[in-house]
Structure formats: structure tokens, C-alpha cells
Design an enzyme around this catalytic site. Structure first.
Site, PDB file in Angstrom:
ATOM      1  N   GLN A 281       0.833  -0.964   0.035  1.00  0.00           N
ATOM      2  CA  GLN A 281       0.007  -0.266   0.055  1.00  0.00           C
ATOM      3  C   GLN A 281       0.705   1.265   0.011  1.00  0.00           C
ATOM      4  O   GLN A 281       1.913   1.298   0.306  1.00  0.00           O
ATOM      5  CB  GLN A 281      -1.014  -0.043   1.180  1.00  0.00           C
ATOM      6  CG  GLN A 281      -0.043  -0.335   2.606  1.00  0.00           C
ATOM      7  CD  GLN A 281      -1.332  -0.759   3.532  1.00  0.00           C
ATOM      8  OE1 GLN A 281      -2.128  -0.973   3.254  1.00  0.00           O
ATOM      9  NE2 GLN A 281      -0.654  -1.212   4.680  1.00  0.00           N
ATOM     10  N   HIS A 317     -10.554   4.547  18.937  1.00  0.00           N
ATOM     11  CA  HIS A 317      -9.825   3.463  19.334  1.00  0.00           C
ATOM     12  C   HIS A 317     -10.503   3.265  20.815  1.00  0.00           C
ATOM     13  O   HIS A 317     -10.537   1.942  21.290  1.00  0.00           O
ATOM     14  CB  HIS A 317      -8.464   3.519  19.385  1.00  0.00           C
ATOM     15  CG  HIS A 317      -7.888   3.591  18.204  1.00  0.00           C
ATOM     16  ND1 HIS A 317      -7.350   4.701  17.512  1.00  0.00           N
ATOM     17  CD2 HIS A 317      -7.563   2.433  17.200  1.00  0.00           C
ATOM     18  CE1 HIS A 317      -7.086   4.259  16.392  1.00  0.00           C
ATOM     19  NE2 HIS A 317      -6.935   2.913  15.940  1.00  0.00           N
ATOM     20  N   ASP A 341      -1.105   0.080  13.165  1.00  0.00           N
ATOM     21  CA  ASP A 341      -0.658   1.490  13.698  1.00  0.00           C
ATOM     22  C   ASP A 341      -0.286   1.390  15.115  1.00  0.00           C
ATOM     23  O   ASP A 341       0.354   2.480  15.836  1.00  0.00           O
ATOM     24  CB  ASP A 341      -1.508   2.890  13.204  1.00  0.00           C
ATOM     25  CG  ASP A 341      -3.073   2.596  13.685  1.00  0.00           C
ATOM     26  OD1 ASP A 341      -3.041   1.794  14.691  1.00  0.00           O
ATOM     27  OD2 ASP A 341      -3.930   3.055  13.002  1.00  0.00           O
ATOM     28  N   ASP A 360      -0.943  -8.614  11.557  1.00  0.00           N
ATOM     29  CA  ASP A 360      -0.968  -7.526  10.471  1.00  0.00           C
ATOM     30  C   ASP A 360      -0.230  -7.902   9.449  1.00  0.00           C
ATOM     31  O   ASP A 360       0.918  -8.297   9.592  1.00  0.00           O
ATOM     32  CB  ASP A 360      -0.526  -6.081  11.085  1.00  0.00           C
ATOM     33  CG  ASP A 360      -1.108  -5.054  10.028  1.00  0.00           C
ATOM     34  OD1 ASP A 360      -2.080  -4.382  10.285  1.00  0.00           O
ATOM     35  OD2 ASP A 360      -0.461  -4.849   9.094  1.00  0.00           O
ATOM     36  N   ASP A 403      -1.254 -12.789   6.236  1.00  0.00           N
ATOM     37  CA  ASP A 403      -2.433 -12.736   5.818  1.00  0.00           C
ATOM     38  C   ASP A 403      -3.445 -13.067   6.948  1.00  0.00           C
ATOM     39  O   ASP A 403      -3.254 -14.168   7.194  1.00  0.00           O
ATOM     40  CB  ASP A 403      -2.687 -13.013   4.519  1.00  0.00           C
ATOM     41  CG  ASP A 403      -3.957 -13.240   4.032  1.00  0.00           C
ATOM     42  OD1 ASP A 403      -4.585 -14.055   3.876  1.00  0.00           O
ATOM     43  OD2 ASP A 403      -4.445 -12.045   3.540  1.00  0.00           O
ATOM     44  N   ALA A 404      -4.284 -12.142   7.401  1.00  0.00           N
ATOM     45  CA  ALA A 404      -4.947 -12.640   8.352  1.00  0.00           C
ATOM     46  C   ALA A 404      -6.039 -13.737   8.169  1.00  0.00           C
ATOM     47  O   ALA A 404      -6.246 -14.750   8.987  1.00  0.00           O
ATOM     48  CB  ALA A 404      -6.115 -11.345   8.728  1.00  0.00           C
ATOM     49  N   ASP A 424      -9.621  -5.040  13.544  1.00  0.00           N
ATOM     50  CA  ASP A 424      -9.514  -3.462  13.181  1.00  0.00           C
ATOM     51  C   ASP A 424      -9.078  -3.453  11.700  1.00  0.00           C
ATOM     52  O   ASP A 424      -7.721  -3.196  11.408  1.00  0.00           O
ATOM     53  CB  ASP A 424      -8.687  -2.872  13.959  1.00  0.00           C
ATOM     54  CG  ASP A 424      -8.585  -1.350  13.862  1.00  0.00           C
ATOM     55  OD1 ASP A 424      -9.629  -0.636  12.960  1.00  0.00           O
ATOM     56  OD2 ASP A 424      -7.568  -0.714  14.271  1.00  0.00           O
TER      57      ASP A 424
END
Length: 574
Positions: A281, A317, A341, A360, A403-404, A424
Site C-alpha cells: 500500500q 480506538h 498503527d 498484520d 495474511d489474516a 480492526d
């Protein structure tokens, strides 16, 4: 006898030499790879601009394929295949290298035009001229990538017919399987181009990728000039033109990425202070300075979409994390899916868990919030570490980069169980993300959550994407969870929503209703806000029976989300 042999030799047709044959087929393979990379470059950039990546990819590839077909027909009009091919590759190199940069400049100027007019006319900031001709120009500028796609598609489509004619002209006899041989080289080259895109070019700046790709088109022109000098009209002029374009490409490779970034920066309200392209990304950080001793406001955009603003991320959050852990019987072991993050992680650590696992995909993103890039401004790096409380360096935290969808399988195989799970992830704006909101994925999470635990999923906006929001709840229910939904206003995003799910005992809303105070104190969140967040307008769920859950492979949630995005943004690709 000797004279007879000479006559026979002269009558024998010349055949295509192996060197020229290998050379032409090699050029064809390289150009096929370049053509595919141009498709990916333009579709990727169009998706970042339009905010609908999947639709942009399909539209761009479809337009380019049709244009390539038209280009193949148009190649008949080129009388001299040798000269025509050299001119063609020169033009493709120039257009391919400049397409992204020109598009960024035009779109950036279009976004700045209302502010320039307002500044000239002395209009207040809340009265920017955005309708009429200005709005039309802005909208048209967003479709500029498709113009380049059509133009490049037309030219790329001419390459195969011209190479076929060149091969045939080098032989006095008819070449059997000429088309099949060339198409074979084309397909192989396209496959190699796809591998180069995935393995290398996704991780570099898009303008640099365009310049590198164009250099191979230019190289093909140079090779033709060298090998077929006698067959090309005005070869010296074409050689000079190639040398000039070589200089242009070198300039674009060196300065192009910074120019493109400066044009892209015009798309953001605040000043861009750092940008990085990871393998997965495009990350952009902006800064807004405030007076009166107030700290700057920092924001992160991923592929042009806002992910958080430091001015109100604590609201999002807090609502994501605290209701989840308050509704869980225990919070010793917590799983976070997404959240690279570390802002949600910071809130989880306030509950003093024994162990937190964060899953993540993007290691580069996590690294920026753990130990920022040396190229990042010092003030920004310190702000990021302050925002997440240096959470990634806490010894209780384990980060898994995977990868989730597949990563949770490894946790299941280990027999892991978690007291609370927080999902999230970005909105389901792409089919690859859609599967992470599917019933199948939630059934996997069911294997990981304790029977008396709670699981929360960020569920997009209940106001802007009502069907998508409700579909998330119905999907969780289909997977076997007892689901409740809640919402709150996050100024940077507007009305936002979450789905909280449990397995045994009372549902999460009832569990939270029994509390007399939140187990931890928060500067923003109160128990009253939590309880009130479960209230929706009287008619909010009246059409829920007509909304479908997101079964794996159905892309139902993706379509709900895309429909809502189109209606909200006025996006229409056709």
C-alpha cells in the site's frame, strides 16, 4: 555444372536467420511484459484516485484490451513496418513514462483550483466554488488515467502485427505459424511482466516504475535502429529522438517520484510530510500546524483514504477496544487483527493483559510505528511513538506478519484461545478484504475466542453504508455469534459503527448494562456514552430482513460497500 549450381542457389528463397528471429521474439516478450505492467500501473493509480480499486482495475484492463484490439486493426495503416515500429516504441516510451506524472499534475491542479479562485476573489473557506464547470473539470480529471489507458492500449495493440510483418519481410518464403510463434512470446512475456510487477514494482514509487518500464520500450527502438538501420527511413533523426527521450527518462527516474509526490500532495488538505510505498500500500502522513501552543495534527492516509487523525483517533480506538474488554470475562490474552498503527494496541495495554498478539500483513507499516524510518521527520517519528505509547516495544506484545485469513489458521493449529479479539481492518473495499468479513472467517475466529469472551469488528459507517453495516452483524450471527451493534461520531470519519459478538451467556450489551462504571478511566469514554452507543433510530433495522450476510465467495458485503461509496461520492465509472 558450376553455372547450374549458381542458378539453383539464386532461385532458393532466403530464410529468416536465427539471430533475427530470436531477437524479434525476445523484443516481443519484453514488450508484452511492459504492456501488462502499464495496465497494472494505470489501474493501480486510478484506484488510488477514485477510491474504488477493484472497479478501477477491471475498467482499466477492459478498456486497454479493447483498445489493443483496435490498435491491431489500425496497424494496417502503417506502410513501413520497420520505421513504424521504431516510431511506435518511441511514442509508447514517452507516453508511458509521463502518464502518471501528467495525471497527478492535472488532478492536483483541479483540486487546488477552487482554493485559488476563492483566494483571488476573497471568498471565505466555507464558500469554495465547487459546482458547475469547476466540479465538471474536477470530475473529468479523475478519468484521465483511462484516457492514457486507451491511448497506450491502441499503441500496444499495434506491436504484434508490426513484429509479424517484420518477421515475414525478412524471409522470402511464407512463415508457417508466424502469428502463433509471436503470440507464444507475447504470453510468456506478459507472465514475466506480471511476476516483475508483484515481486518488485509494487514496492517502488509508481512514477519510478513507469520510467523503468518505458526504458524497455525505448531499448526496443534502439535495437531496431541498430539492427535494421538500412531498412528504416531517416534513422539518424530517429536515433537523435531516442537519445532525447533517454534524457527525459533519466530525468523522470531521478526527479519524477518527487514531482509526482508534490502533485499528489495537492490532493490533501494538510501538508504532506512523509510518504512511503510499501509492498502492499501507499502510506501518506500529513501535518496541520496549530497556533496557541497546540500540538500539530497528524493524519495517516492509506492509498489516499484517511486511516486516522491524531485529533480524534482516541475516540475511535476507545470505542473499538474498551467495550470489548469490558464485556469479556477476562482480558489476560488478547488478539488484535489489523491495527498496524498500534493505536488500538495502546488502549488494550491499559487493561494490563498478560499477552497481546497482533496480526498484520504489512511489516513496513508496523515498523514505522515501532522504529520510524530515518528519512521520516524527527517530529513526526516522535509523534507516532507518542500516539501509540511505544506499544510495539512492550515485551507483552507479539507481532505476526501474515495474511489474516491464513494467519488465524496457524493460531488455531497451535490451540490458542483468546479472552478478547479485536478486528480492526480496513473497510471491505476490495474482494481480498471482503473475505476477512465473511462467515467463514468469523467461524475461524469462533475457534479462537473463549466462550465467555467478546469479539469486536469495526463495521464501517452505519450512516453512509447502512446495508454494509447491518450485513456485518448478520454475517457474525450466521457464524454462530450473538451480535449487538453500536455507533458513535468520530469527527474525521463521521458516524462510525462497530459490531460486538459473544458466544455463551448474556450478550455484550447486557453485560455492559450491568456495569456501574468502566473498569478503567478514560479521558473521553464514559459508561453513559457506551450504553447510549447501542441506541439506533427507530427505523434503522426495518429493512434488515432484506439484507444478506456475507458468505464466503458471495462478495455481498463488498457490493454493499461499493454501492454505498458510489452513492455517497457520486462515483460512476461508466
Amino acid at each position: 555444372m558450376h553455372e547450374s549450381q549458381l542458378t539453383t542457389s539464386a532461385a532458393k528463397p532466403s530464410r529468416l536467420g536465427w539471430f533475427d528471429d530470436v531477437l524479434l521474439l525476445g523484443i516481443m516478450a519484453v514488450l508484452a511484459g511492459c504492456g501488462l505492467i502499464y495496465e497494472y500501473l494505470l489501474s493501480h493509480y486510478a484506484g488510488r484516485i477514485l477510491g474504488a480499486l477493484e472497479a478501477a482495475i477491471y475498467t482499466m484492463i477492459g478498456l486497454m484490451i479493447v483498445s489493443m484490439g483496435l490498435g491491431a486493426f489500425a496497424a494496417r495503416k502503417i506502410k513501413d513496418a520497420f520505421t513504424g515500429f521504431v516510431v511506435l516504441e518511441l511514442t509508447v516510451a514517452l507516453c508511458g513514462s509521463l502518464a502518471i506524472l501528467i495525471t497527478a499534475a492535472v488532478i492536483g491542479f483541479g483540486q487546488q483550483l477552487p482554493m485559488l479562485i476563492a483566494s483571488t476573489l476573497g471568498l471565505p473557506p466555507d464558500q469554495l466554488p465547487e459546482g458547475g464547470m469547476i466540479g465538471t473539470l474536477q470530475k473529468l480529471s479523475e478519468y484521465l488515467p483511462y484516457f492514457w489507458g486507451v491511448l497506450l492500449g491502441l499503441m500496444i495493440g499495434m506491436e504484434i502485427p508490426l513484429i509479424a510483418r517484420v518477421r515475414q519481410s525478412l524471409s522470402d518464403e511464407h512463415l508457417l505459424h508466424n502469428a502463433g510463434t509471436i503470440y507464444g512470446a507475447d504470453y510468456i512475456g506478459a507472465g514475466i511482466g506480471a511476476a516483475i510487477w508483484v515481486g518488485f514494482m509494487l514496492a517502488i514509487d509508481i512514477q519510478l516504475a513507469a520510467a523503468l518500464t518505458a526504458s524497455f520500450n525505448l531499448l526496443a527502438g534502439f535495437v531496431f535502429i541498430w539492427r535494421f538501420w538500412q531498412k528504416i527511413q531517416r534513422p539518424k533523426l530517429l536515433l537523435a529522438a531516442h537519445l532525447v527521450v533517454t534524457g527525459v527518462l533519466l530525468l523522470l527516474a531521478i526527479q519524477g517520484p518527487s514531482w509526482e509526490q508534490q502533485f499528489n500532495n495537492l490532493l490533501y488538505k494538510d501538508k504532506v510530510v512523509y510518504a512511503k510505498a510499501t509492498r502492499f500500500q501507499q502510506l501518506t502522513f500529513t501535518e496541520r500546524l496549530r497556533g496557541n501552543g497546540l500540538s500539530p495534527v497528524y493524519a495517516l492516509y492509506i492509498n489516499g483514504r484517511l486511516q486516522f487523525s491524531s485529533s480524534d483517533e482516541h475516540i475511535y480506538h476507545a470505542f473499538l477496544v474498551h467495550p470489548t474488554l469490558a464485556a469479556s470475562a477476562r482480558h489476560n490474552k488478547v488478539l488484535i487483527i489489523g491495527g498496524g498503527d498500534g493505536l488500538g494496541l495502546k488502549q488494550v495495554l491499559r487493561w494490563e493483559p498478560e499477552q497481546v498478539t497482533l496480526l498484520d500483513l504489512d511489516a513496513a507499516l508496523v515498523q514505522l510505528f515501532k522504529s520510524p524510518d530515518p528519512d521520516m521527520p524527527e517530529r513526526l517519528s516522535q509523534a507516532l511513538l507518542s500516539l501509540n505509547g511505544n506499544a510495539f516495544n512492550d515485551p507483552r506484545v507479539t507481532v505476526i506478519h501474515d495474511d489474516a485469513f491464513n494467519g488465524v489458521d496457524k493460531l488455531i493449529a497451535k490451540g490458542d484461545k483468546y479472552d478478547a479479539i479485536i478486528v480492526d481492518l480496513p473497510d471491505p473495499s476490495h474482494p481480498d478484504l471482503n473475505k476477512l468479513y465473511s462467515d467463514y472467517f468469523y467461524r475461524k475466529l469462533k475457534e479462537l475466542i473463549s466462550n465467555d469472551g467478546a469479539l469486536t469488528v469495526q463495521s464501517t459507517s452505519p450512516y453512509h453504508a447502512q446495508k454494509a453495516f447491518i450485513s456485518v452483524a448478520k454475517t457474525l450471527a450466521l457464524a454462530g455469534f450473538d451480535v449487538k451493534q453500536y455507533h458513535h461520531n468520530v469527527p474525521s470519519f463521521g458516524e462510525w459503527g462497530w459490531s460486538i459478538a459473544t458466544l455463551d451467556g448474556k450478550d455484550a450489551q447486557h453485560r455492559l448494562a450491568q456495569l456501574t462504571k468502566l473498569p478503567i478511566a478514560d479521558d473521553w469514554l464514559t459508561l453513559g456514552l457506551v450504553k447510549g452507543a447501542f441506541e439506533f433510530p427507530a427505523n434503522f433495522y426495518q429493512d434488515a430482513t432484506n439484507i444478506k450476510p456475507n458468505e464466503l465467495g458471495s462478495l455481498q458485503l463488498y457490493h454493499y460497500h461499493q454501492q454505498a461509496w458510489s452513492e455517497t461520492q457520486g462515483l460512476d465509472l461508466f
